[in-house]
Motif scaffolding. Structure first.
Motif, short mmCIF file in Angstrom:
data_model
loop_
_atom_site.label_atom_id
_atom_site.label_comp_id
_atom_site.label_asym_id
_atom_site.label_seq_id
_atom_site.Cartn_x
_atom_site.Cartn_y
_atom_site.Cartn_z
N LEU A 7 0.83 -1.20 0.00
CA LEU A 7 0.00 0.00 0.00
C LEU A 7 0.87 1.25 0.00
O LEU A 7 1.95 1.27 0.60
N ILE A 8 0.38 2.29 -0.66
CA ILE A 8 1.05 3.59 -0.61
C ILE A 8 0.79 4.17 0.78
O ILE A 8 -0.36 4.30 1.20
N PRO A 9 1.84 4.49 1.51
CA PRO A 9 1.64 5.03 2.87
C PRO A 9 0.89 6.36 2.85
O PRO A 9 0.98 7.14 1.90
N SER A 10 0.17 6.61 3.93
CA SER A 10 -0.59 7.86 4.03
C SER A 10 0.24 9.01 4.60
O SER A 10 -0.12 10.17 4.41
N SER A 11 1.35 8.72 5.24
CA SER A 11 2.18 9.79 5.80
C SER A 11 3.30 10.16 4.84
O SER A 11 3.77 9.33 4.04
N LEU A 12 3.73 11.39 4.91
CA LEU A 12 4.83 11.86 4.07
C LEU A 12 6.09 11.04 4.33
O LEU A 12 6.75 10.59 3.39
N ARG A 13 6.43 10.82 5.59
CA ARG A 13 7.62 10.02 5.91
C ARG A 13 7.49 8.61 5.35
O ARG A 13 8.44 8.05 4.80
N GLY A 14 6.32 8.03 5.49
CA GLY A 14 6.09 6.68 4.95
C GLY A 14 6.29 6.64 3.44
O GLY A 14 6.89 5.70 2.91
N ARG A 15 5.79 7.67 2.74
CA ARG A 15 5.97 7.72 1.29
C ARG A 15 7.44 7.93 0.94
O ARG A 15 7.93 7.40 -0.07
N ALA A 16 8.16 8.69 1.73
CA ALA A 16 9.59 8.89 1.50
C ALA A 16 10.32 7.55 1.59
O ALA A 16 11.17 7.22 0.75
N GLU A 17 9.99 6.76 2.59
CA GLU A 17 10.61 5.44 2.75
C GLU A 17 10.20 4.50 1.62
O GLU A 17 11.01 3.72 1.11
N TYR A 18 8.94 4.58 1.21
CA TYR A 18 8.41 3.78 0.10
C TYR A 18 9.15 4.13 -1.20
O TYR A 18 9.58 3.25 -1.95
N TRP A 19 9.30 5.43 -1.49
CA TRP A 19 10.04 5.89 -2.66
C TRP A 19 11.47 5.35 -2.63
O TRP A 19 11.97 4.85 -3.65
N LYS A 20 12.12 5.46 -1.49
CA LYS A 20 13.51 5.01 -1.39
C LYS A 20 13.61 3.52 -1.67
O LYS A 20 14.50 3.07 -2.39
N GLN A 21 12.70 2.75 -1.15
CA GLN A 21 12.76 1.29 -1.31
C GLN A 21 12.36 0.84 -2.71
O GLN A 21 13.00 -0.04 -3.28
N PHE A 22 11.31 1.45 -3.29
CA PHE A 22 10.75 0.92 -4.52
C PHE A 22 10.98 1.75 -5.77
O PHE A 22 10.72 1.29 -6.87
N TYR A 23 11.46 2.97 -5.63
CA TYR A 23 11.66 3.82 -6.80
C TYR A 23 13.13 4.20 -6.95
O TYR A 23 13.72 3.99 -7.99
N ASN A 24 13.72 4.77 -5.93
CA ASN A 24 15.11 5.21 -5.99
C ASN A 24 16.04 4.04 -5.77
O ASN A 24 17.16 4.04 -6.25
N SER A 25 15.63 3.06 -5.05
CA SER A 25 16.36 1.84 -4.70
C SER A 25 17.46 2.11 -3.68
O SER A 25 17.91 3.25 -3.53
N MET A 26 17.87 1.09 -3.04
CA MET A 26 18.92 1.23 -2.03
C MET A 26 20.25 1.62 -2.69
O MET A 26 21.12 2.19 -2.05
N ALA A 27 20.39 1.33 -3.99
CA ALA A 27 21.62 1.70 -4.70
C ALA A 27 21.60 3.16 -5.15
O ALA A 27 22.64 3.73 -5.44
N GLY A 28 20.43 3.77 -5.20
CA GLY A 28 20.31 5.17 -5.62
C GLY A 28 20.89 6.12 -4.59
O GLY A 28 20.98 5.80 -3.41
N LYS A 29 21.25 7.32 -5.05
CA LYS A 29 21.88 8.26 -4.13
C LYS A 29 20.89 9.07 -3.30
O LYS A 29 21.27 9.76 -2.38
N GLY A 30 19.59 8.99 -3.64
CA GLY A 30 18.59 9.72 -2.87
C GLY A 30 18.42 9.15 -1.47
O GLY A 30 18.72 7.99 -1.22
N THR A 31 17.95 10.00 -0.56
CA THR A 31 17.71 9.57 0.81
C THR A 31 16.29 9.96 1.22
O THR A 31 15.66 10.80 0.59
N VAL A 32 15.84 9.35 2.29
CA VAL A 32 14.53 9.69 2.83
C VAL A 32 14.50 11.17 3.20
O VAL A 32 13.53 11.88 2.89
N GLN A 33 15.56 11.67 3.80
CA GLN A 33 15.61 13.08 4.18
C GLN A 33 15.56 14.00 2.95
O GLN A 33 14.90 15.04 2.96
N HIS A 34 16.24 13.60 1.89
CA HIS A 34 16.20 14.36 0.63
C HIS A 34 14.76 14.46 0.10
O HIS A 34 14.31 15.53 -0.31
N TYR A 35 14.05 13.35 0.13
CA TYR A 35 12.65 13.32 -0.31
C TYR A 35 11.81 14.27 0.53
O TYR A 35 11.05 15.08 0.00
N LEU A 36 11.97 14.18 1.84
CA LEU A 36 11.20 15.04 2.74
C LEU A 36 11.53 16.52 2.52
O LEU A 36 10.62 17.36 2.42
#
Length: 176
Positions: free
Chosen positions: A126-155
């Motif tokens: 599920l797409i998380p309802s909180s901004l932080r949850g979506r940041a973590e979701y983006w990092k895991q499923f879109y940017n990937s752990m190999a990507g240079k983006g961070t949860v803090q960058h998203y926020l």
């Protein structure tokens, strides 16, 4: 950068246009069971390209378009999108995604949002309802752990480029 007269890239003309396009895409491809898909698409664009204000200087680009889709993800989305969604996209937006090439995303923010939504639709979570949850979701499923983006960058980018209005935003007429 002049906050009152920003320069948009990737075919985008304003923040209001981005919001309108993302909403239109989700009206056709779904808002997700939590109703937060529009936020996720816009926040992804904010994280990837500062909502169109940052032009990737990488020769050939690390990704393509407003949401920075790489070639492998583009091909995966095309091959795995169910035919009912392929038909819905064609009927509502006029694109046959099976006939597109990766570079078609470069200056078409609507198409970039379509591919972004299709990318996230491939995930059963599920797409998380909180901004932080979506940041973590983006990092895991879109940017990937190999990507240079961070949860803090998203926020940070969501707050800086999406969840604030500038005088330019307020003077932009709404899209039809």
């Amino acid at each position: 950068m002049n906050q009152e007269n920003p320069t948009y890239h990737y075919g985008l003309t304003s923040k209001i246009k981005a919001i309108t396009l993302a909403r239109q895409v989700c009206d056709v491809l779904g808002h997700g069971s939590t109703g937060c898909a529009t936020n996720l698409l816009l926040e992804t664009a904010a994280a990837e390209t500062c909502l169109g204000l940052y032009e990737d200087p990488t020769p050939g680009g690390a990704g393509m378009g407003l949401n920075q889709h790489d070639l492998i993800a583009f091909q995966d989305i095309v091959s795995r999108t169910p035919m009912r969604l392929v038909k819905a996209i064609h009927m509502h937006f006029g694109y046959d995604i099976r006939k597109l090439v990766h570079t078609d995303l470069a200056n078409d923010p609507l198409l970039s949002f379509i591919f972004c939504r299709l990318h996230y639709r491939l995930r059963p979570e599920l797409i998380p309802s909180s901004l932080r949850g979506r940041a973590e979701y983006w990092k895991q499923f879109y940017n990937s752990m190999a990507g240079k983006g961070t949860v803090q960058h998203y926020l940070d980018n969501a707050h800086a480029y999406l969840y604030c209005l500038t005088p330019s935003d307020l003077s932009t007429p709404p899209c039809p």
